[in-house]
Scaffold this motif. Structure first.
Motif, PDB file in Angstrom:
ATOM      1  N   ASN A 249      18.550 -18.942   7.597  1.00  0.00           N
ATOM      2  CA  ASN A 249      17.753 -17.733   7.360  1.00  0.00           C
ATOM      3  C   ASN A 249      18.038 -16.723   8.073  1.00  0.00           C
ATOM      4  O   ASN A 249      17.349 -15.726   7.774  1.00  0.00           O
TER       5      ASN A 249
ATOM      6  N   LYS B  91      16.717 -23.651   9.747  1.00  0.00           N
ATOM      7  CA  LYS B  91      16.820 -23.399   8.137  1.00  0.00           C
ATOM      8  C   LYS B  91      17.758 -22.065   8.117  1.00  0.00           C
ATOM      9  O   LYS B  91      17.498 -21.374   8.860  1.00  0.00           O
TER      10      LYS B  91
ATOM     11  N   GLY C  84      21.030 -20.523  11.186  1.00  0.00           N
ATOM     12  CA  GLY C  84      19.689 -21.363  11.420  1.00  0.00           C
ATOM     13  C   GLY C  84      18.938 -20.588  12.301  1.00  0.00           C
ATOM     14  O   GLY C  84      19.130 -19.862  13.304  1.00  0.00           O
ATOM     15  N   ASP C  85      17.546 -20.466  11.835  1.00  0.00           N
ATOM     16  CA  ASP C  85      16.496 -19.906  12.264  1.00  0.00           C
ATOM     17  C   ASP C  85      15.682 -21.122  13.277  1.00  0.00           C
ATOM     18  O   ASP C  85      16.408 -21.987  13.625  1.00  0.00           O
TER      19      ASP C  85
END
Length: 153
Positions: free
Chosen positions: A63, A61, A56-57
């Motif tokens: 990413n 998300k 997760g970012d």
């Protein structure tokens, strides 16, 4: 090559009660070589795993890659990923590479991973291992890469 990838909060491998490989947050990678696989296939699998954006970012998300989050990579050989259960109740493992090829490609993957990523741990090829993990998410992804047929001799 067949791989099963799990995003983990932590994982370790024990052999006869002794820890032989351990990571904190990162990826646990189970791998199985198949007949016809080669060093190029192993190298491409490592590259794919290290670039796969499944962390997760800031927005939550998926990413970021294991490299982006400075996570560990724990690589474990597992010929049972090639199990064929279509013929009955006892799996056949004829889809796995012979042990000599499997070991060679497993060692190649480890060397490639260690040259590309700072934190790589492993199990022991062919050993009876106990794998302990805390799956994060859970996130579990299967990958399969075939040898390239477009290469020049």
């Amino acid at each position: 090559m067949i791989a099963l990838l799990q995003r983990v909060a932590r994982a370790h491998v024990e052999i006869a009660g002794c820890t032989v490989g351990a990571i904190g947050p990162g990826l646990l990678l189970f791998v199985c070589a198949e007949p016809g696989d080669d060093e190029d296939t192993a190298d491409r699998l490592v590259a794919k795993v290290l670039k796969l954006r499944i962390f997760g970012d800031a927005a939550g998300k998926m990413n970021r890659s294991v490299a982006d989050v400075a996570g560990g990579l724990l690589v474990v050989s597992q010929f049972t990923l090639a199990a064929d259960t279509s013929g009955g109740n006892r799996p056949s493992f004829t889809g796995a590479a012979p042990p000599e090829l499997g070991r060679r490609l497993y060692e190649r993957m480890l060397a490639t991973a260690r040259a590309s990523h700072p934190q790589v741990a492993c199990g022991e090829f062919g050993a009876d291992m106990q794998v302990h993990l805390v799956n994060d998410g859970p996130v579990t992804i299967s990958l399969r890469l075939s040898p390239r047929t477009d290469r020049q001799p």
